[in-house]
Design a protein around this motif. Structure first.
Motif, PDB file in Angstrom:
ATOM      1  N   THR A   1       0.833  -1.196   0.000  1.00 59.40           N
ATOM      2  CA  THR A   1       0.000   0.000   0.000  1.00 59.40           C
ATOM      3  C   THR A   1       0.871   1.250   0.000  1.00 59.40           C
ATOM      4  O   THR A   1       1.881   1.324   0.706  1.00 59.40           O
ATOM      5  N   HIS A   2       0.459   2.237  -0.790  1.00 61.36           N
ATOM      6  CA  HIS A   2       1.204   3.493  -0.844  1.00 61.36           C
ATOM      7  C   HIS A   2       1.291   4.122   0.545  1.00 61.36           C
ATOM      8  O   HIS A   2       0.309   4.137   1.292  1.00 61.36           O
TER       9      HIS A   2
ATOM     10  N   ASN B   1      -4.998   2.072  -4.877  1.00 62.32           N
ATOM     11  CA  ASN B   1      -4.152   1.973  -3.677  1.00 62.32           C
ATOM     12  C   ASN B   1      -4.419   0.687  -2.901  1.00 62.32           C
ATOM     13  O   ASN B   1      -4.666   0.700  -1.690  1.00 62.32           O
ATOM     14  N   LEU B   2      -4.329  -0.437  -3.618  1.00 65.44           N
ATOM     15  CA  LEU B   2      -4.613  -1.737  -3.022  1.00 65.44           C
ATOM     16  C   LEU B   2      -3.329  -2.460  -2.657  1.00 65.44           C
ATOM     17  O   LEU B   2      -2.240  -2.110  -3.114  1.00 65.44           O
TER      18      LEU B   2
ATOM     19  N   SER C   1      -7.782  -4.796   0.005  1.00 61.95           N
ATOM     20  CA  SER C   1      -7.934  -3.380   0.306  1.00 61.95           C
ATOM     21  C   SER C   1      -6.625  -2.760   0.792  1.00 61.95           C
ATOM     22  O   SER C   1      -5.660  -3.468   1.094  1.00 61.95           O
ATOM     23  N   PRO C   2      -6.569  -1.434   0.893  1.00 62.16           N
ATOM     24  CA  PRO C   2      -5.352  -0.775   1.388  1.00 62.16           C
ATOM     25  C   PRO C   2      -4.961  -1.256   2.784  1.00 62.16           C
ATOM     26  O   PRO C   2      -5.821  -1.535   3.615  1.00 62.16           O
TER      27      PRO C   2
ATOM     28  N   CYS D   1       6.613   8.810  -9.508  1.00 64.78           N
ATOM     29  CA  CYS D   1       5.359   9.504  -9.167  1.00 64.78           C
ATOM     30  C   CYS D   1       5.120   9.284  -7.681  1.00 64.78           C
ATOM     31  O   CYS D   1       4.667   8.205  -7.279  1.00 64.78           O
ATOM     32  N   ASN D   2       5.434  10.267  -6.883  1.00 57.81           N
ATOM     33  CA  ASN D   2       5.351  10.112  -5.425  1.00 57.81           C
ATOM     34  C   ASN D   2       3.976   9.673  -4.947  1.00 57.81           C
ATOM     35  O   ASN D   2       3.849   9.027  -3.913  1.00 57.81           O
ATOM     36  N   SER D   3       2.939  10.014  -5.693  1.00 59.17           N
ATOM     37  CA  SER D   3       1.577   9.669  -5.277  1.00 59.17           C
ATOM     38  C   SER D   3       1.257   8.195  -5.461  1.00 59.17           C
ATOM     39  O   SER D   3       0.275   7.697  -4.902  1.00 59.17           O
TER      40      SER D   3
END
Length: 452
Positions: free
Chosen positions: A196-197, A404-405, A424-425, A209-211
């Motif tokens: 997860t991010h 964002n999984l 899920s995250p 891409c930091n996001s």
């Protein structure tokens, strides 16, 4: 002491060190021999950190003898994608822009692994600045694919995958922004974990891409992935046992972007789905238009952020970068700030809808990659083919980044194909536990075809 077996899983090596049947120094020396005697090693490692590896192995050996090991993987050798800062060792991101860049300190995740006793073997090649799913890099090097010398290895963590597949590391650490851990893991018959991010710090990691950037391992088993994951997040290892396939309900999401698939990836996926169903799992199929809507935003979201990070550098150094990747960066210039803000607002809404639509399942299942690794010759000579194949390679994996999984790819019985387990995250524990249960079923399936 026994001779180290470089085909062993990281956990097997860790236990052998614990029992003192393997010495960490001899293990690293075996890795060094594997690298130095293999002509393809230079296409896998950008820098082989022989001195650091031997020093760290000596310290691990002393700890093992004194009963002071720092973790189960203390003394186990791993490689690092050349995005992760390593003190005194070049970290250049696979591009000429950063040639000669030598960090003064380790990245935070490198430090965490070092504090657990893992041995740094060096840095592995990648697609330039991690912006391609194919792993083709004519600027520095293109690592080989374990199943075919004539095809690309998958990217962008291409060298990380090759270092493990070709027995030059027990684990490779990569990054995943749109599939960069999972695609090379899939095409090289490895396990790959997309986290997860924001779960694992990106301090000291060259950004794309930091996001969306995340850190993840490529390894031989789900157990290895779980063990190194626990070290990277600084938590106790999870118990992978106890998941009964007969009590699991899985969702195979349906969307137009997931319809096209080559015969071998489809066969590998279907074999595993059939095995799970035969052993009592419930397999549900559901149309999810939100996936298509999110994918329509990807060009703006990825392109704009990647261009904001690297566009000025690229434009100041024209014709230094591989043309296909340079073109991909420069597409971000076409979007306005308003376009970018609107795209993010839309994605946040789609994320909420996706979470609602997929709640209640033990995991989502997908073919990791809908295509087999493409031929290098066509990648080199046909620009349109490169663009098409890159988009196809990342098509199934990218949804886990957009939403964002947490996601895990596991090899199917068909070479260079994988099945992804998605949740899920911040639900990596569930992904790993379910992934282990699915891996057990795949092992049974393989034994049915190969009883010997």
């Amino acid at each position: 002491m026994t001779t180290p077996n470089l085909s062993s899983s990281a956990i097997e090596l860790g236990w052998a060190i614990e029992k003192q049947t393997i010495n960490p120094v001899e293990l690293v020396e075996a890795c060094i021999e594997s690298v130095e005697n293999n002509r393809i090693a230079k296409t896998i490692y950008s820098v082989f950190a022989k001195d650091r590896a031997l020093n760290e192995a000596k310290e691990a050996s002393i700890r093992a003898k004194n009963g002071q090991r720092l973790s189960l993987l203390d003394g186990v050798p791993i490689s690092w994608k050349d995005l992760f800062d390593t003190e005194g060792i070049p970290t250049e991101g696979g591009t000429k822009f950063l040639a000669g860049r030598v960090p003064k300190a380790d990245a935070e995740v490198v430090r965490r692994c070092a504090n657990a006793g893992l041995v740094c073997l060096g840095k592995t090649h990648l697609s330039e600045l991690a912006f391609s799913g194919l792993g083709f890099n004519p600027i520095t090097a293109t690592p080989p694919c374990i199943n075919d010398d004539n095809v690309v290895p998958g990217g962008s963590s291409s060298g990380a995958a090759a270092s493990v597949a070709f027995k030059m590391a027990a684990i490779g650490i990569g990054s995943d922004t749109g599939g960069s851990v999972r695609v090379p893991a899939c095409w090289n018959d490895l396990v790959g974990l997309k986290t997860t991010h924001s779960l694992i710090p990106l301090t000291g990691v060259i950004p794309l891409c930091n996001s969306f950037d995340t850190v993840g391992p490529l390894c031989r088993t789900v157990e290895d992935a779980a063990q190194i994951f626990s070290i990277m997040v600084q938590k106790s290892p999870i118990n992978l046992r106890g998941v009964e396939i007969s009590r699991c309900t899985f969702l195979v999401p349906q969307a137009s972007t997931l319809e096209y698939i080559q015969s071998q990836p489809e066969e590998g996926f279907n074999q595993v789905i059939s095995q799970l169903s035969h052993n009592g799992a419930t397999i549900a199929y559901k149309s999810l238009p939100v996936i298509d809507e999110a994918n329509e935003l990807a060009g703006c979201l990825y392109g704009t952020e990647a261009y904001s990070q690297w566009g000025e550098t690229i434009e100041a150094n024209p014709n230094t970068m591989f043309a296909r990747i340079q073109e991909r960066f420069l597409t971000g210039k076409r979007y306005s700030g308003a376009d970018f803000v609107r795209a993010w607002q839309k994605l946040k809404t789609l994320r909420d809808l996706f979470y609602q639509e997929t709640a209640g399942y033990d995991a989502l299942l997908l073919p990791t990659c809908p295509i087999l690794p493409p031929l290098k010759e066509r990648i080199i000579n046909e620009p349109d083919y490169y663009v098409q194949q890159n988009l196809l390679a990342l098509r199934n994996t990218r949804l886990s980044n957009l939403f964002n999984l947490s996601a895990l790819t596991i090899p199917t019985p068909i070479p260079s194909t994988g099945i992804s387990v998605i949740s899920s995250p911040f639900n990596e524990n569930q992904v790993l536990r379910v992934g282990q249960a699915i891996a057990n079923q795949i092992s049974k399936l393989i034994r049915q075809f190969n009883p010997e």
